[in-house]
Design a protein around this motif. Structure first.
Motif, short mmCIF file in Angstrom:
data_model
loop_
_atom_site.label_atom_id
_atom_site.label_comp_id
_atom_site.label_asym_id
_atom_site.label_seq_id
_atom_site.Cartn_x
_atom_site.Cartn_y
_atom_site.Cartn_z
N GLN A 86 55.39 -49.57 78.39
CA GLN A 86 56.40 -49.84 79.42
C GLN A 86 56.50 -48.64 80.34
O GLN A 86 57.07 -47.63 79.98
CB GLN A 86 57.77 -50.09 78.77
N GLY A 87 55.90 -48.72 81.49
CA GLY A 87 55.98 -47.62 82.44
C GLY A 87 57.33 -47.57 83.12
O GLY A 87 57.94 -48.60 83.38
N LEU A 88 57.78 -46.36 83.40
CA LEU A 88 59.04 -46.17 84.12
C LEU A 88 58.97 -46.88 85.48
O LEU A 88 59.92 -47.50 85.93
CB LEU A 88 59.32 -44.68 84.29
N VAL A 89 57.82 -46.77 86.10
CA VAL A 89 57.51 -47.49 87.34
C VAL A 89 56.08 -48.01 87.22
O VAL A 89 55.34 -47.64 86.30
CB VAL A 89 57.65 -46.59 88.60
N GLU A 90 55.68 -48.86 88.12
CA GLU A 90 54.37 -49.52 88.07
C GLU A 90 53.21 -48.55 87.84
O GLU A 90 52.37 -48.77 86.98
CB GLU A 90 54.14 -50.29 89.39
N CYS A 91 53.18 -47.46 88.56
CA CYS A 91 52.04 -46.53 88.47
C CYS A 91 52.00 -45.74 87.17
O CYS A 91 50.98 -45.13 86.85
CB CYS A 91 52.02 -45.58 89.66
N LEU A 92 53.09 -45.75 86.39
CA LEU A 92 53.10 -45.02 85.13
C LEU A 92 52.75 -45.90 83.93
O LEU A 92 52.73 -45.43 82.81
CB LEU A 92 54.46 -44.35 84.91
N LYS A 93 52.44 -47.16 84.19
CA LYS A 93 52.01 -48.03 83.10
C LYS A 93 50.65 -47.57 82.61
O LYS A 93 49.86 -46.99 83.37
CB LYS A 93 51.93 -49.48 83.59
N PRO A 94 50.35 -47.81 81.33
CA PRO A 94 49.06 -47.37 80.78
C PRO A 94 47.85 -47.87 81.58
O PRO A 94 46.85 -47.18 81.69
CB PRO A 94 49.05 -47.94 79.37
N SER A 95 47.97 -49.05 82.17
CA SER A 95 46.86 -49.61 82.95
C SER A 95 46.74 -48.97 84.32
O SER A 95 45.79 -49.23 85.05
CB SER A 95 47.07 -51.12 83.13
N GLY A 96 47.72 -48.17 84.70
CA GLY A 96 47.72 -47.58 86.03
C GLY A 96 48.47 -48.43 87.03
O GLY A 96 48.72 -48.02 88.15
N GLY A 97 48.83 -49.62 86.61
CA GLY A 97 49.61 -50.51 87.47
C GLY A 97 48.86 -50.95 88.70
O GLY A 97 47.65 -50.84 88.80
N ASP A 98 49.60 -51.45 89.64
CA ASP A 98 49.04 -51.97 90.87
C ASP A 98 49.80 -51.37 92.05
O ASP A 98 50.56 -52.03 92.73
CB ASP A 98 49.14 -53.50 90.88
N CYS A 99 49.59 -50.07 92.26
CA CYS A 99 50.31 -49.35 93.30
C CYS A 99 49.44 -49.25 94.56
O CYS A 99 48.28 -48.85 94.49
CB CYS A 99 50.69 -47.96 92.81
N THR A 100 50.02 -49.56 95.69
CA THR A 100 49.27 -49.52 96.95
C THR A 100 49.23 -48.13 97.57
O THR A 100 48.46 -47.91 98.50
CB THR A 100 49.89 -50.50 97.97
N ILE A 101 50.02 -47.20 97.06
CA ILE A 101 50.00 -45.85 97.65
C ILE A 101 49.47 -44.80 96.68
O ILE A 101 49.64 -43.61 96.88
CB ILE A 101 51.38 -45.43 98.20
N ASP A 102 48.82 -45.25 95.61
CA ASP A 102 48.25 -44.31 94.65
C ASP A 102 47.23 -43.42 95.36
O ASP A 102 46.47 -43.86 96.19
CB ASP A 102 47.59 -45.08 93.49
N GLY A 103 47.23 -42.17 95.01
CA GLY A 103 46.31 -41.22 95.65
C GLY A 103 46.98 -40.34 96.68
O GLY A 103 46.56 -39.22 96.90
N CYS A 104 48.03 -40.86 97.31
CA CYS A 104 48.74 -40.03 98.30
C CYS A 104 50.23 -39.93 97.97
O CYS A 104 50.99 -39.37 98.75
CB CYS A 104 48.54 -40.60 99.72
N CYS A 105 50.60 -40.42 96.81
CA CYS A 105 52.01 -40.44 96.40
C CYS A 105 52.44 -39.09 95.86
O CYS A 105 51.74 -38.48 95.04
CB CYS A 105 52.23 -41.52 95.35
N ARG A 106 53.60 -38.63 96.29
CA ARG A 106 54.16 -37.36 95.80
C ARG A 106 55.26 -37.59 94.76
O ARG A 106 55.87 -36.64 94.29
CB ARG A 106 54.72 -36.57 96.96
N LEU A 107 55.51 -38.83 94.44
CA LEU A 107 56.59 -39.18 93.53
C LEU A 107 56.13 -39.31 92.08
O LEU A 107 56.86 -38.95 91.16
CB LEU A 107 57.22 -40.50 93.98
N LYS A 108 54.92 -39.77 91.89
CA LYS A 108 54.42 -40.09 90.54
C LYS A 108 54.57 -38.92 89.57
O LYS A 108 55.10 -39.10 88.46
CB LYS A 108 52.96 -40.53 90.63
N MET A 109 54.14 -37.75 89.94
CA MET A 109 54.20 -36.60 89.03
C MET A 109 55.65 -36.24 88.72
O MET A 109 55.97 -35.88 87.59
CB MET A 109 53.47 -35.39 89.63
N ARG A 110 56.53 -36.36 89.68
CA ARG A 110 57.94 -36.04 89.45
C ARG A 110 58.56 -37.04 88.47
O ARG A 110 59.35 -36.65 87.60
CB ARG A 110 58.69 -36.03 90.77
N LEU A 111 58.20 -38.30 88.60
CA LEU A 111 58.70 -39.30 87.67
C LEU A 111 58.14 -39.08 86.27
O LEU A 111 58.84 -39.22 85.28
CB LEU A 111 58.38 -40.71 88.17
#
Length: 138
Positions: A86-111
């Motif tokens: 259960q990822g906190l948000v989509e991009c933190l799911k084990p599968s990597g989720g389905d994020c359209t801004i992955d690669g340029c996001c500054r939020l993921k590491m903070r979350l």
């Protein structure tokens, strides 16, 4: 952070079991006392058993007991186990989720850091620290 009901119910079960660590609890008894679905609790009990947190015995005098002392069971470890997948948000799911801004996001590491801090904080407490004091009143 919002925990799943799976984790919420699992923590409640463990808290109740920690209130009488030498006693065996049936799933039916826990379901009635906690006013939760027996089927749901059975699935949670199986996950806790696979993780080595509880042990179960079938038959007369059977039931579930803690596999370790409540003082040895860290809350953060339980939450991490029960929230697995259960990822906190989509991009933190084990599968990597389905994020359209992955690669340029500054939020993921903070979350991710906040999630780790949450688990670390919970790990300062054990199941013994939050054990219920006897039978719950409905």
């Amino acid at each position: 952070m919002r925990l799943t009901s799976f984790t919420d119910f699992g923590l409640r079960m463990l808290m109740r079991m920690a209130s009488a660590p030498d006693r065996a609890f049936s799933t039916a008894e826990l379901a009635e006392e906690l006013q939760l679905s027996r089927n749901h609790l059975t699935k949670i009990m199986q996950a806790l058993g696979r993780a080595g947190l509880v042990q179960t015995r079938r038959g007369g005098g059977g039931g579930a007991t803690l596999a370790r002392a409540p003082e040895e069971i860290r809350l953060g470890d339980v939450v991490r186990l029960l929230e697995e997948g259960q990822g906190l948000v989509e991009c933190l799911k084990p599968s990597g989720g389905d994020c359209t801004i992955d690669g340029c996001c500054r939020l993921k590491m903070r979350l991710r850091m906040a999630e780790m801090a949450f688990i670390d904080h919970l790990n300062r407490s054990t199941l013994a620290d939050v054990a219920l004091s006897g039978r719950m009143i409905a």
